[in-house]
Scaffold this motif. Structure first.
Motif, PDB file in Angstrom:
ATOM      1  N   VAL A  19      10.231  -0.797   9.221  1.00 45.02           N
ATOM      2  CA  VAL A  19      10.314  -2.256   9.265  1.00 45.02           C
ATOM      3  C   VAL A  19      10.754  -2.827   8.235  1.00 45.02           C
ATOM      4  CG1 VAL A  19       9.167  -4.203  10.379  1.00 45.02           C
ATOM      5  CG2 VAL A  19       8.426  -1.838  11.200  1.00 45.02           C
ATOM      6  N   PRO A  20      12.103  -3.294   8.151  1.00 47.30           N
ATOM      7  CA  PRO A  20      12.346  -4.035   6.895  1.00 47.30           C
ATOM      8  C   PRO A  20      11.785  -5.225   6.665  1.00 47.30           C
ATOM      9  CG  PRO A  20      14.230  -3.295   8.130  1.00 47.30           C
ATOM     10  CD  PRO A  20      13.072  -2.965   9.055  1.00 47.30           C
ATOM     11  N   GLY A  21      11.150  -5.486   5.134  1.00 51.58           N
ATOM     12  CA  GLY A  21      10.504  -6.730   4.968  1.00 51.58           C
ATOM     13  C   GLY A  21       9.026  -6.386   4.879  1.00 51.58           C
ATOM     14  N   THR A  22       8.602  -5.284   5.187  1.00 54.75           N
ATOM     15  CA  THR A  22       7.060  -4.934   5.122  1.00 54.75           C
ATOM     16  C   THR A  22       6.633  -4.836   3.786  1.00 54.75           C
ATOM     17  OG1 THR A  22       7.265  -3.659   6.971  1.00 54.75           O
ATOM     18  CG2 THR A  22       5.294  -3.063   5.903  1.00 54.75           C
ATOM     19  N   ARG A  23       5.628  -5.302   3.398  1.00 56.53           N
ATOM     20  CA  ARG A  23       5.112  -5.460   2.032  1.00 56.53           C
ATOM     21  C   ARG A  23       3.945  -4.482   1.824  1.00 56.53           C
ATOM     22  NH1 ARG A  23       4.963 -10.581  -1.446  1.00 56.53           N
ATOM     23  NH2 ARG A  23       7.024 -11.019  -1.363  1.00 56.53           N
ATOM     24  N   HIS A  24       2.943  -4.721   2.479  1.00 56.85           N
ATOM     25  CA  HIS A  24       1.889  -3.903   2.058  1.00 56.85           C
ATOM     26  C   HIS A  24       1.175  -3.305   3.779  1.00 56.85           C
ATOM     27  CE1 HIS A  24       1.519  -5.641  -1.738  1.00 56.85           C
ATOM     28  NE2 HIS A  24       1.462  -6.700  -1.162  1.00 56.85           N
ATOM     29  N   VAL A  25       0.559  -2.007   3.420  1.00 61.74           N
ATOM     30  CA  VAL A  25       0.046  -1.619   5.058  1.00 61.74           C
ATOM     31  C   VAL A  25      -1.422  -1.038   4.215  1.00 61.74           C
ATOM     32  CG1 VAL A  25       0.310   0.164   6.761  1.00 61.74           C
ATOM     33  CG2 VAL A  25       2.254  -0.877   5.552  1.00 61.74           C
ATOM     34  N   ILE A  26      -2.181  -1.265   5.194  1.00 60.99           N
ATOM     35  CA  ILE A  26      -3.546  -0.944   4.890  1.00 60.99           C
ATOM     36  C   ILE A  26      -4.395  -0.503   6.183  1.00 60.99           C
ATOM     37  CG2 ILE A  26      -5.880  -1.711   3.947  1.00 60.99           C
ATOM     38  CD1 ILE A  26      -4.243  -4.039   2.392  1.00 60.99           C
ATOM     39  N   VAL A  27      -5.220   0.549   6.208  1.00 58.88           N
ATOM     40  CA  VAL A  27      -6.277   0.912   7.192  1.00 58.88           C
ATOM     41  C   VAL A  27      -7.518   0.603   6.890  1.00 58.88           C
ATOM     42  CG1 VAL A  27      -6.731   2.818   8.689  1.00 58.88           C
ATOM     43  CG2 VAL A  27      -4.469   2.582   8.009  1.00 58.88           C
ATOM     44  N   LEU A  28      -8.321  -0.189   7.513  1.00 57.80           N
ATOM     45  CA  LEU A  28      -9.628  -0.447   6.890  1.00 57.80           C
ATOM     46  C   LEU A  28     -10.667  -0.262   8.192  1.00 57.80           C
ATOM     47  CD1 LEU A  28     -10.388  -3.819   7.563  1.00 57.80           C
ATOM     48  CD2 LEU A  28      -7.893  -3.439   7.103  1.00 57.80           C
ATOM     49  N   THR A  29     -12.041  -0.269   7.661  1.00 58.05           N
ATOM     50  CA  THR A  29     -13.080  -0.159   8.558  1.00 58.05           C
ATOM     51  C   THR A  29     -13.387  -1.742   9.134  1.00 58.05           C
ATOM     52  OG1 THR A  29     -14.708  -0.446   7.020  1.00 58.05           O
ATOM     53  CG2 THR A  29     -14.086   1.690   7.399  1.00 58.05           C
ATOM     54  N   SER A  30     -14.074  -1.605  10.133  1.00 56.33           N
ATOM     55  CA  SER A  30     -14.472  -2.826  10.700  1.00 56.33           C
ATOM     56  C   SER A  30     -15.260  -3.881   9.734  1.00 56.33           C
ATOM     57  CB  SER A  30     -15.202  -2.858  11.895  1.00 56.33           C
ATOM     58  OG  SER A  30     -16.441  -2.027  12.038  1.00 56.33           O
ATOM     59  N   ASP A  31     -15.919  -3.210   8.885  1.00 55.54           N
ATOM     60  CA  ASP A  31     -16.779  -3.974   8.094  1.00 55.54           C
ATOM     61  C   ASP A  31     -16.104  -4.280   6.682  1.00 55.54           C
ATOM     62  OD1 ASP A  31     -16.897  -1.257   7.401  1.00 55.54           O
ATOM     63  OD2 ASP A  31     -19.170  -1.385   7.134  1.00 55.54           O
ATOM     64  N   GLY A  32     -14.779  -3.992   6.777  1.00 53.21           N
ATOM     65  CA  GLY A  32     -14.000  -4.539   5.549  1.00 53.21           C
ATOM     66  C   GLY A  32     -13.988  -3.312   4.462  1.00 53.21           C
ATOM     67  N   LEU A  33     -13.994  -2.034   4.699  1.00 50.89           N
ATOM     68  CA  LEU A  33     -13.791  -1.289   3.517  1.00 50.89           C
ATOM     69  C   LEU A  33     -12.391  -0.506   3.507  1.00 50.89           C
ATOM     70  CD1 LEU A  33     -17.061   0.533   3.689  1.00 50.89           C
ATOM     71  CD2 LEU A  33     -16.409  -1.524   1.961  1.00 50.89           C
ATOM     72  N   ARG A  34     -11.717  -0.530   2.638  1.00 53.89           N
ATOM     73  CA  ARG A  34     -10.215   0.194   2.849  1.00 53.89           C
ATOM     74  C   ARG A  34     -10.297   1.606   3.000  1.00 53.89           C
ATOM     75  NH1 ARG A  34      -8.652   2.570  -1.672  1.00 53.89           N
ATOM     76  NH2 ARG A  34     -10.129   1.300  -2.828  1.00 53.89           N
ATOM     77  N   MET A  35      -9.809   2.186   4.024  1.00 56.31           N
ATOM     78  CA  MET A  35      -9.762   3.437   4.157  1.00 56.31           C
ATOM     79  C   MET A  35      -8.286   4.211   3.598  1.00 56.31           C
ATOM     80  SD  MET A  35     -10.843   3.484   8.101  1.00 56.31           S
ATOM     81  CE  MET A  35     -10.811   5.240   8.120  1.00 56.31           C
ATOM     82  N   ALA A  36      -7.363   3.584   3.684  1.00 60.66           N
ATOM     83  CA  ALA A  36      -6.021   4.079   3.241  1.00 60.66           C
ATOM     84  C   ALA A  36      -5.197   2.759   3.011  1.00 60.66           C
ATOM     85  CB  ALA A  36      -5.357   5.009   4.296  1.00 60.66           C
TER      86      ALA A  36
END
Length: 136
Positions: A19-36
């Motif tokens: 997807v052109p224009g994508t800057r950041h991609v994050i996977v997180l938990t429901s309580d706001g902890l970064r997973m990837a």
């Protein structure tokens, strides 16, 4: 780059590159902890993950106003000067967050996020393979 789930890197990279224009991609938990994360530094990913916990909570409160609904947030989109923020449910207690530039193809982003969510869900719910051991 700090990776908590390095096996998810290729999935996140695939979204960012498709997807052109994508800057950041994050996977997180429901309580706001970064997973990837992909294409972002740890501090930015952690800030966005924490903000997503608040958005998820807010969207659950709004969903409660639809008595016939399932009260589950599926997608939040925020448009700001400079671009878009997307937050999508990605399985049991996990979310996918994406920052994209102005002009991003919203339809393509939505489709690619749904595709990635399906893969993330399978990844997070599959049991790790363990070597079979014979009693000895």
């Amino acid at each position: 780059m700090d990776h908590l789930h390095p096996s998810m890197d290729w999935m996140l990279k695939d979204l960012a590159e498709s997807v052109p224009g994508t800057r950041h991609v994050i996977v997180l938990t429901s309580d706001g902890l970064r997973m990837a994360q992909y294409n972002t530094d740890v501090d930015t990913a952690d800030r966005l993950s924490a903000a997503c916990a608040g958005l998820q909570s807010l969207s659950a409160a709004v969903a409660a106003e639809f008595p016939q609904g399932d009260k589950i947030m599926r997608l939040v989109v925020i448009e700001v000067g400079g671009g878009f923020f997307y937050l999508m449910a990605a399985g049991a207690r996990a979310y996918l967050a994406v920052l994209a530039d102005e002009g991003v193809d919203a339809g393509l982003m939505g489709q690619q996020m749904r595709n990635l969510v399906a893969r993330i869900g399978e990844h997070l719910t599959s049991r790790p393979r363990m070597e079979e051991r014979t009693p000895g």
